[in-house]
Design an enzyme around this catalytic site. Structure first.
Site, PDB file in Angstrom:
ATOM      1  N   ASP A  72     112.512  65.004   1.806  1.00 59.93           N
ATOM      2  CA  ASP A  72     113.920  65.352   1.727  1.00 59.93           C
ATOM      3  C   ASP A  72     114.101  66.428   0.634  1.00 59.93           C
ATOM      4  OD1 ASP A  72     116.668  64.231   2.878  1.00 59.93           O
ATOM      5  OD2 ASP A  72     116.980  64.555   0.740  1.00 59.93           O
ATOM      6  N   TYR A 131     123.645  70.044  -2.269  1.00 60.67           N
ATOM      7  CA  TYR A 131     123.814  70.719  -0.985  1.00 60.67           C
ATOM      8  C   TYR A 131     124.604  72.017  -1.172  1.00 60.67           C
ATOM      9  CZ  TYR A 131     122.111  66.541   1.424  1.00 60.67           C
ATOM     10  OH  TYR A 131     121.341  65.508   1.874  1.00 60.67           O
ATOM     11  N   HIS A 158     111.792  58.911   7.733  1.00 60.83           N
ATOM     12  CA  HIS A 158     112.171  59.904   6.727  1.00 60.83           C
ATOM     13  C   HIS A 158     111.875  59.416   5.310  1.00 60.83           C
ATOM     14  CE1 HIS A 158     114.591  63.254   5.199  1.00 60.83           C
ATOM     15  NE2 HIS A 158     115.196  62.401   4.403  1.00 60.83           N
TER      16      HIS A 158
END
Length: 436
Positions: free
Chosen positions: A222, A361, A413
């Site tokens: 990630d 982000y 993930h």
């Protein structure tokens, strides 16, 4: 290591984190301070301060009160997860959170590992540092992602630092450094813009060299993978290689497929059937599963108000993506267990890092960094529950020095969290050629 040995025998007082309840009942992270001048000296000197987690009873009581007073939304109008987290699952998780989850157990687990703070570029960085008893161990910095934390990586500390106690060999040992990303967990929250993956990667190099590791490797999934990629592009002296278990689509998708994806069209005819499956999965993710990132990339502060004020709002926000990305799609309790999920969510709540963690982000979009090829050797493991599973030949442009590639039969993930034993095997194999 001389630096850490000196810390063990110094008279530095152990700074504790006090998470208390303010008048409004909102918990906040407070460090005992002597003076602003002392803080400046500590930052300038690169001091490494021992750290311990100590959450106040008041903060935990405030959490339970807020859980009890939750105002629930109406139920969904569908029979599946297509509108988001289903109320029955979240209500059951919250019932367990309020009545049975034991934060003190999670706190003790964190405190069973050596933890530290150090100031880099004006920001306190929290990290776990566990040295192997094997002196020839390979130093490794491992980075978590969102919506995770250092809790993702705790189960791999023993096998990686002490492989002989876990069926491995002494030559497989690593010295581990596990930092919390700025804005996450017990690291500082950036007070200004600029803490993007490139800056974090540069800070990680400072951290490793501050710990006297002049040769090391980096690993991540990630955001940890994006930070490791950035570190690999910077290629500072001493960085030997990186390993990632999440590959960035933008740097590895074939150009014609990337254009078709952008235009919303079907997979190009020149793709093989297996490649078309990868294309279709990427398109489905962008169309149906990418909304969370679009919000945090553009309006992290707006979503922040709700998740800072409501623990159930925060839990739903994090649980939704955990459920989406585990190998047991939609059933994270099967993959991780309720306690593990709630340890992680509670950490976000107590540190009030739901809003600040989302800003990475926004920072990543604002940085506009050109994604050049990674300059150092790269190892890649593709887990079957990952969102994007590129074939090996798609990686040549982004990773011209690819030294290892493997596809596993299980895991998602959150590879280290879901399948710690398999994950450790992949880390050992990925970096094995560097030890010869």
């Amino acid at each position: 290591m001389a630096l850490l040995n000196s810390l063990k025998h110094s008279d530095l007082s152990r700074r504790s984190l006090l998470l208390g309840s303010a008048a409004a009942g909102i918990s906040a992270a407070l460090f005992p301070r002597t003076s602003e001048a002392a803080d400046v000296v500590a930052a300038a000197s690169g001091e490494i301060r021992p750290f311990k987690v100590e959450v106040s009873d008041a903060a935990l009581a405030d959490l339970r009160r807020r859980l009890a007073e939750t105002r629930w939304p109406d139920g969904e109008t569908v029979m599946d997860r297509s509108q988001g987290v289903q109320p029955e699952r979240l209500k059951e998780l919250v019932r367990y959170w309020q009545s049975s989850h034991d934060w003190r157990k999670a706190e003790s687990r964190l405190n069973s590992f050596p933890q530290f703070l150090t100031n880099i570029d004006g920001l306190d960085i929290h990290f776990i540092h566990v040295r192997s008893r094997h002196e020839n161990a390979l130093p490794l910095i491992m980075t978590h992602g969102w919506p995770g934390s250092v809790f993702e990586l705790l189960n791999v500390i023993g096998p990686l630092t002490d492989p002989m106690a876990h069926g491995g060999r002494a030559e497989d040992a690593f010295h581990l450094v596990i930092p919390s990303i700025p804005g996450f967990g017990f690291s500082g929250k950036p007070p200004a813009t600029g803490w993007n993956p490139q800056r974090i990667a540069a800070a990680w190099d400072v951290l490793m060299k501050r710990l006297n590791y002049d040769r090391y490797v980096s690993q991540g999934g990630d955001w940890g993978a994006i930070i490791s990629d950035a570190l690999g592009r910077q290629a500072p002296d001493g960085l030997l290689a990186i390993h990632v278990n999440r590959v960035e689509r933008a740097t590895t998708f074939p150009s014609d497929a990337a254009q078709a994806l952008k235009n919303g069209g079907p997979a190009p005819d020149n793709l093989s059937q297996d490649e078309k499956v990868v294309f279709d999965e990427a398109r489905d993710f962008l169309n149906n599963g990418f909304g969370y990132a679009a919000i945090m990339s553009t309006r992290p502060e707006t979503i922040g108000y709700g998740i800072a004020d409501s623990p159930v709002g925060l839990a739903a926000w994090l649980y939704d993506k955990i459920a989406d990305w585990v190998y047991t799609r939609g059933d994270p309790e099967q993959a991780l267990g309720k306690d593990a999920i709630l340890d992680n969510i509670t950490l976000y709540w107590l540190t009030n890092t739901g809003p600040s963690s989302g800003r990475i982000y926004w920072e990543n979009v604002m940085s506009g960094a050109a994604l050049a090829a990674v300059k150092v050797p790269v190892a890649v493991t593709v887990f079957p529950g990952e969102v994007y599973k590129p074939p090996r030949h798609w990686l040549s442009k982004a990773y011209p020095k690819l030294i290892y590639y493997n596809r596993t039969s299980k895991g998602g993930h959150f590879a280290a969290w879901e399948e710690p034993e398999l994950f450790c095997q992949e880390i050992r194999e990925g970096f094995r050629s560097l030890r010869s």
